[in-house]
Design an enzyme around this catalytic site. Structure first.
Site, PDB file in Angstrom:
ATOM      1  N   ASP A 172       0.824  -1.087  -0.018  1.00 23.53           N
ATOM      2  CA  ASP A 172      -0.018   0.017  -0.008  1.00 23.53           C
ATOM      3  C   ASP A 172       0.942   1.206  -0.017  1.00 23.53           C
ATOM      4  OD1 ASP A 172      -2.368   1.575   0.139  1.00 23.53           O
ATOM      5  OD2 ASP A 172      -2.311   1.269   2.437  1.00 23.53           O
ATOM      6  N   GLU A 174       2.593   5.273  -4.023  1.00 20.77           N
ATOM      7  CA  GLU A 174       2.756   6.116  -5.130  1.00 20.77           C
ATOM      8  C   GLU A 174       3.797   6.862  -5.106  1.00 20.77           C
ATOM      9  OE1 GLU A 174       0.149   5.462  -2.918  1.00 20.77           O
ATOM     10  OE2 GLU A 174      -0.798   4.349  -4.064  1.00 20.77           O
ATOM     11  N   ASP A 182      -9.124   3.547  -2.851  1.00 18.95           N
ATOM     12  CA  ASP A 182      -9.985   3.879  -2.005  1.00 18.95           C
ATOM     13  C   ASP A 182     -11.269   4.273  -2.692  1.00 18.95           C
ATOM     14  OD1 ASP A 182      -8.240   3.098   0.033  1.00 18.95           O
ATOM     15  OD2 ASP A 182      -7.891   5.326   0.382  1.00 18.95           O
TER      16      ASP A 182
HETATM   17  O1  MIG Z   1      -3.903   5.957   4.616  1.00 17.89           O
HETATM   18  O2  MIG Z   1      -3.712   0.787   5.570  1.00 17.89           O
HETATM   19  O3  MIG Z   1      -5.979   2.000   0.104  1.00 17.89           O
HETATM   20  O4  MIG Z   1      -6.926  -0.137   1.630  1.00 17.89           O
HETATM   21  O5  MIG Z   1      -6.981  -0.008   4.388  1.00 17.89           O
HETATM   22  C1  MIG Z   1      -4.756   4.695   4.394  1.00 17.89           C
HETATM   23  C2  MIG Z   1      -4.942   1.328   5.758  1.00 17.89           C
HETATM   24  C3  MIG Z   1      -3.890   3.630   4.125  1.00 17.89           C
HETATM   25  C4  MIG Z   1      -5.047   3.036   2.147  1.00 17.89           C
HETATM   26  C5  MIG Z   1      -5.602   1.732   1.445  1.00 17.89           C
HETATM   27  C6  MIG Z   1      -6.659   1.048   2.165  1.00 17.89           C
HETATM   28  C7  MIG Z   1      -6.075   0.620   3.549  1.00 17.89           C
HETATM   29  C8  MIG Z   1      -5.521   1.806   4.221  1.00 17.89           C
HETATM   30  N1  MIG Z   1      -4.647   2.528   3.590  1.00 17.89           N
END
Ligand code: MIG
Length: 772
Positions: free
Chosen positions: A386, A389, A457
């Site tokens: 995650d 980017e 999201d």
């Molecule tokens: O700032 O890990 O897209 O699926 O549950 C949010 C917490 C960070 C973003 C991801 C989401 C995940 C969440 N993350």
């Protein structure tokens, strides 16, 4: 700043397999990668010829003729006419039909380091592709930016999102072509949105005008070529095709075990549970919270005993905290991104102040990969990447941040892919002969080699569900077959109706994962009342019924790059109705199923059925295609249709992919006048032995003219887990005269409830011929 337009040719030369043309402004290089793939790179100063995306090398052949004003380069399927003065590149089919041409006035041009290519726009030209982009299926009249972005709360029109796939397919005059702009800088695509419909254009803030032109004459062949160039997915672990339950976050091992137990108690099939960021100790990657996850191994053992796999999240940010293993190692070895002065860059994310690994370095990827032992040793099976980017609070990581020799702006769009690559390569090594599962949020062309993606999201409303489907379909055009959306919507709370509807669409989503944001209501199937639970359960059971079909469809992605979820633009490219906003979300799921996503509030829906005959999967009702039909769409029955002649192998319901099942492969065939065949594929679902021949593959064919259904002899050394075949014939009423398997009469029964006829016989891998 001046605009410099590519001008007159000053010299041309062939150097091995590259044609080099020089003008005052720049140098163009042309390579032939295959008869249908030609690469052009134009630059004032070429950068090192490396690509994160491309895994093929150019071919050796370069056939061209040169005259005073023109160079004509030909392959078996393409003709590239190069106007010498000014230097312009125009593509035609081998027999001379126009595919795509430079705008004669502007062609390729620069403003400082910004480089742009302007192309002619044809009156009927449509555009599809670009991967994870909002908007309509047909991108004509729209413009887009590629700049991988953490985009929480994005809407159906937001751009950019998390991923960059600078590859599109153009359609006009009954012809098809593709173009891949392999440039990792921030890039721009405009399909006639801002040019008074005169031109389309694409460009980037820096780098070379480096693109691959695809000239195959079908969308599926273009996808095959694009995935030949950038790679295809491995066979996914079978368990990843099951139902996946996620949440931000299940807060403890006890809570996860409780949820897993409830699935088993309620007899709702499921395969996967997730640990989101709260399993860690203060969000430190590769650690476990000692209080809430005191004994990861015994926790995972308990999950395994219930036939569940566990997937854990990792973010790239390494917490600045002396004494924390990954921090200390990374600092000691200089593994983190820096400012030009050499000082380490600090960005804040969940753990607080963080350093960011330089995934562009091989030694860093190796180090990152070995760190996963903290997860693989106790038994974690999948690895969720995650925030790559990369995201940091405030989002704008300064331009002067360096990853080795690269500055942030040139490689931001590939950071996530290189993290996924490091994760994939590392965990593959740690797991030995077991396939790892990697899921990443940020991506670039080529990511399909390492990882699945999800669309980030999303939100709990109908338009977002429909948008999600377009994103999945569009990602399929750019090589990403294994794609998921957060079923139910990440932010906000879905109505029970939306939850039920979205779940039924999840059955036909390549990766079927229910996920929700912190603070939202719990989403598991039993949270919606008894009646809804029953519908959700039945739908999830349907997912498990079609797994043999789905796994075989993934085999196609692995072999040819053709995605599991296919926009109708792949098979029905020239049918203009499919681009209609009303029908643009529809898709084929594998070869035989057509799915029409429907908003949760609509209990009947207009569905467009392309030419041919179709059957409603749930009722067997037959429809004539080539028109739109209004069909009932209650929450219990998403409109799903089977193409006449369709062949769909299924199985009886199991509670997880780890179960052996009853050994019956149910081969469903729907009557149709056109002969059809389906490649059935099976292997152990977890190891790499399939790459050494341990698989089971056969062609199932149906030919109404010959009154025959046959299964070819199985290829490969694997033994099918199905010892019996139940053949279910849909719509064959009146066509069945006798029924013989391998020349011997065999019993066949009518199934009055379903209007089908079925038979049961041994699965003989030597080949089976059925005459009826
Ligand atoms: O700032 O890990 O897209 O699926 O549950 C949010 C917490 C960070 C973003 C991801 C989401 C995940 C969440 N993350």
């Amino acid at each position: 700043m001046q605009t410099e337009i590519l001008g007159n040719t000053e010299s041309t030369a062939k150097q091995g397999n590259v044609l080099i043309i020089k003008t005052k402004e720049a140098e163009a290089r042309i390579w032939v990668y295959s008869p249908s793939v030609i690469r052009i790179s134009i630059s004032k100063q070429h950068s090192a010829d490396t690509s994160f995306a491309v895994i093929q090398k150019p071919g050796e052949k370069l056939n061209y003729t040169e005259s005073a004003d023109e160079i004509v380069l030909t392959t078996a399927s393409l003709k590239l006419r190069i106007g010498k003065s000014p230097l312009r590149f125009n593509f035609y089919t081998a027999d001379g039909k126009v595919l795509s041409e430079d705008d004669p006035r502007f062609g390729t041009n620069w403003q400082g380091s910004r480089v742009v290519n302007y192309r002619k726009l044809y009156p009927d030209e449509k555009f599809i592709g670009l991967g994870e982009k909002t908007g309509d299926l047909n991108r004509r009249g729209s413009s887009y930016v590629n700049w991988n972005t953490d985009a929480p709360d994005h809407g159906p029109k937001s751009d950019p999102l998390y991923e960059t796939f600078p590859f599109f397919i153009g359609l006009h005059s009954g012809l098809t072509y593709g173009l891949f702009f392999d440039n990792t800088h921030k890039s721009y695509f405009d399909f006639g949105a801002t040019t008074d419909e005169q031109m389309s254009w694409f460009g980037a803030d820096g780098g070379d005008m480096n693109y691959y032109f695809f000239g195959a004459q079908s969308v599926s062949k273009i996808i095959e070529d694009y995935t030949w160039l950038t790679g295809r997915m491995e066979m996914p672990p079978l368990w990843t095709l099951g139902y996946q339950q996620c949440r931000w976050s299940y807060m403890s091992a006890a809570e996860i075990l409780d949820i897993a137990e409830t699935f088993r108690k309620q007899n709702i099939p499921a395969d996967v549970m997730y640990c989101d960021i709260d399993y860690m100790d203060h969000y430190k990657i590769f650690t476990w919270n000692k209080e809430t996850f005191p004994d990861p191994k015994s926790f995972i053992d308990k999950l395994k005993a219930m036939n569940f796999k566990l997937v854990n999240i990792v973010d790239p940010g390494i917490k600045v905290e002396p004494g924390y293993k990954q921090y200390d190692e990374g600092v000691a070895k200089n593994y983190f991104a820096t400012y030009p002065t050499g000082e380490k860059f600090v960005g804040s994310v969940w753990p607080g102040r963080c350093h960011f690994p330089d995934f562009f370095r091989e030694d860093v990827r190796k180090w990152w990969g070995t760190s996963f032992s903290a997860l693989t040793e106790p038994g974690v099976a999948g690895f969720w990447n995650d925030m790559n980017e990369p995201a940091a609070w405030g989002q704008n990581i300064p331009w002067m941040v360096k990853f080795g020799d690269y500055y942030m702006p040139e490689i931001r769009n590939v950071y996530g892919m290189e993290m996924a690559r490091a994760t994939y390569e590392g965990t593959k090594k740690l797991l030995g002969n077991t396939r790892p599962f990697v899921l990443t949020r940020a991506a670039y062309s080529g990511t399909q080699r390492y990882s699945a993606v999800w669309t980030g999201d999303n939100s709990a409303y109908d338009a977002h569900m429909l948008l999600g489907q377009r994103l999945v379909n569009s990602l399929g055009l750019t090589g990403m077959s294994m794609v998921g959306v957060d079923i139910g919507g990440f932010s906000g709370d879905p109505t029970p109706e939306l939850m039920v509807r979205w779940n039924s669409l999840g059955v036909y989503t390549p990766m079927f994962r229910n996920h929700a944001m912190k603070g939202t209501k719990y989403r598991e199937p039993w949270r919606w009342g008894k009646e809804n639970e029953a519908i959700i359960k039945k739908d999830i059971e349907q997912r498990y019924r079609i797994l043999p079909y789905l796994y075989s469809s993934y085999y196609q992605s692995h072999k040819t790059g053709i995605p599991v979820s296919r926009t109708l633009a792949i098979n029905y490219t020239q049918d203009t109705s499919i681009y209609n906003e009303k029908y643009q979300n529809q898709f084929l799921f594998g070869d035989a199923l057509l799915i029409a996503p429907v908003e949760s509030t609509r209990l009947t829906e207009d569905v467009y059925l392309p030419k041919g005959d179709w059957y409603r999967l749930s009722s067997g009702e037959k429809y004539e295609g080539g028109k739109s039909v209004n069909v009932p769409s209650p929450l219990t029955d998403l409109p799903v249709f089977v193409k006449a002649g369709g062949i769909i192998p299924m199985q009886n319901v199991i509670q997880s992919t780890a179960e052996k099942g009853d050994g019956i492969l149910e081969v469903n065939v729907w009557y149709g006048n056109e002969a059809n065949s389906f490649v059935y594929y099976e292997d152990d679902g977890s190891s790499y032995d399939y790459q050494k021949g341990s698989y089971y593959k056969r062609e199932i064919s149906f030919d109404a003219d010959k009154s025959s259904i046959s299964l070819s002899a199985a290829e490969g050394s694997f033994t099918s887990k199905y010892s019996k075949i139940k053949l279910v014939m849909h719509g064959f009423k009146g066509h069945i005269k006798t029924f013989e398997v391998n020349g011997k009469p065999v019993k066949i029964w009518p199934d009055v409830d379903n209007g089908t006829d079925y038979s049961l016989f041994d699965n003989d891998s030597k080949g089976i011929k059925i005459a009826y």
